[in-house]
Design an enzyme around this catalytic site. Structure first.
Site, PDB file in Angstrom:
ATOM      1  N   PRO A 115       0.817  -1.224   0.000  1.00 40.59           N
ATOM      2  CA  PRO A 115       0.000   0.000   0.000  1.00 40.59           C
ATOM      3  C   PRO A 115       0.845   1.265   0.000  1.00 40.59           C
ATOM      4  CG  PRO A 115      -0.121  -1.113   2.132  1.00 40.59           C
ATOM      5  CD  PRO A 115       0.534  -2.061   1.184  1.00 40.59           C
ATOM      6  N   LYS A 116       2.125   1.145   0.308  1.00 42.33           N
ATOM      7  CA  LYS A 116       3.001   2.314   0.303  1.00 42.33           C
ATOM      8  C   LYS A 116       3.222   2.854  -1.117  1.00 42.33           C
ATOM      9  CE  LYS A 116       3.636   2.315   4.750  1.00 42.33           C
ATOM     10  NZ  LYS A 116       3.056   3.383   5.587  1.00 42.33           N
ATOM     11  N   ASP A 117       2.891   2.078  -2.129  1.00 42.92           N
ATOM     12  CA  ASP A 117       2.933   2.603  -3.501  1.00 42.92           C
ATOM     13  C   ASP A 117       2.032   3.823  -3.635  1.00 42.92           C
ATOM     14  OD1 ASP A 117       4.621   0.580  -4.205  1.00 42.92           O
ATOM     15  OD2 ASP A 117       3.288  -0.362  -5.661  1.00 42.92           O
TER      16      ASP A 117
END
Length: 425
Positions: A115-117
């Site tokens: 999810p850090k994308d």
């Protein structure tokens, strides 16, 4: 001579003439009726359309190539592979609890695989809009991270014309720092330290960015991404993750369960979903050693005598990476009042759940994903069957082989694990 035959013939002749004259006027109408009844079904009349109406011709060949194939819109760059991840039902946990436990497959984000994308891309885009970053100018992005944000930044930095300098604690899995190096990032592995220490990984990244900008001999500027405090973090989930879950669930959802490191995911999703789903419960999954459980339950990180964020304490004492923290962050506070409950997850439970998911569902994930699933099961048992719960699967277990999965061990040929043995009542 008898004249009756002659009279008969004359009468028949006159009748024939009269019949012919009458049929001449009647025949055209009969013909029209016949043709209308037996007209082809694809004709205007047969289709129930007015034959006198104007026909509009449409050209559907626009964009077609010479061989008849249609042109399609092709995504531009790896950034286009961020977001719109699938939501799927975890079969084993759903069957065991009687609730639909749904997983948002954030490990399928196409840049850094987490999810850090979403966060990395939004922080960079926001900085570009504010004039703080210029592609291909020598600008370098600095960040302090336990790994996943660094990997996402390193990937997207290369895609958008920047360099990445990542500072991370030395006790994190080596797979992460190895991958960062392969992506061309500079990596500083620093000893774990409390946040008030200048050598804390976040403080070091901030200082290095400032030094870069102040040095006239170095090209470009240093930009400190500041994922813990940067509002572009939670906004990425408010604009992306939250709306996706809302639509994928058909706007029907009873609970959202997630851990918090920076706090951006749970804050952003809660801020989007809560106003639209009034009965929704937001649940924090918190690993052992983290202070966020107490923050939600009692309003304090530790004790009333201790000021938050100033304890001289090492990193959170847990095998779980990516979630859990002992200080307050702006991103977590952005959604804290919307969090309804918190569930503490032990290392033993997280390790056992990781093995369970691999054994029962073929799902191979990392430590934070496993902790999320433990909390989801606990909450499902608390509210009872018939509810729908969404949680997050953050990243693949391949990033946790040397630490978390080394302790979890091999699944082997087991197929007889019991959920009650993993999660007590």
């Amino acid at each position: 001579m008898d004249n009756r035959p002659r009279l008969f013939l004359t009468t028949a002749f006159l009748c024939g003439v009269l019949l012919t004259l009458g049929f001449k006027d009647f025949y055209p109408d009969l013909e029209r009726r016949f043709r209308r009844r037996h007209a082809p079904v694809n004709s205007l009349a047969g289709a129930g359309l007015d034959p006198r109406a104007q026909i509009k011709l449409e050209d559907h060949t626009t964009g077609a190539t010479r061989d008849g194939a249609q042109d399609v819109e092709v995504a531009e760059g790896i950034e286009a592979c961020v977001g719109n991840t699938p939501l799927f039902r975890i079969k084993s946990l759903s069957e065991e609890t009687g609730c639909d436990i749904l997983a948002k497959a954030e490990f399928l984000n196409g840049a850094g695989g987490s999810p850090k994308d979403r966060v990395a891309l939004n922080m960079i885009k926001t900085a570009e809009e504010q004039g703080l970053l210029t592609p291909h100018s020598g600008d370098t992005i600095y960040e302090g991270t336990v790994g996943s944000t660094g990997i996402s930044l390193a990937t997207i930095c290369r895609a958008r014309g920047y360099l990445a300098h990542i500072c991370m604690p030395s006790d994190q899995a080596t797979e992460k720092s190895d991958l960062l190096l392969k992506l061309g990032a500079i990596v500083d592995r620093v000893p774990p330290a409390p946040i008030i220490d200048p050598m804390h990984f976040v403080n070091r990244a901030r200082n290095l960015a400032a030094d870069h900008t102040a040095d006239p001999s170095r090209p470009g500027r240093g930009y400190f991404a500041d994922q813990f405090e940067n509002p572009a973090n939670w906004q990425a989930h408010f604009e992306g993750t939250g709306p996706e879950i809302y639509q994928q669930c058909g706007k029907k959802l009873d609970a959202f369960v997630a851990g918090a490191g920076t706090g951006g995911t749970i804050a952003g999703v809660a801020r989007f979903l809560k106003p639209r789903l009034r009965d929704l419960t937001i649940v924090l999954a918190d690993p052992q050693g983290s202070g966020l459980f107490n923050r939600i339950k009692y309003g304090l990180m530790f004790d009333t005598l201790e000021k938050e964020g100033t304890r001289r304490r090492s990193q959170v004492d847990t095998v779980v990476e990516g979630i859990g923290i002992n200080r307050v962050t702006a991103n977590f506070e952005a959604g804290r009042e919307l969090i309804d409950d918190a569930i503490k997850v032990t290392d033993e439970e997280a390790l056992a759940m990781a093995r369970w998911l691999a054994e029962k569902d073929g799902i191979f994930v990392g430590s934070s994903s496993s902790a999320n699933c433990v909390a989801a099961v606990r909450f499902a048992r608390q509210i009872g069957p018939g509810h729908r719960i969404v949680t997050i699967l953050c990243d693949s277990g391949t990033r946790h082989l040397s630490k978390f999965w080394a302790q979890a061990g091999n699944v082997g040929g087991r197929m007889d694990s019991k959920l009650d043995d993993i999660i007590g009542s």
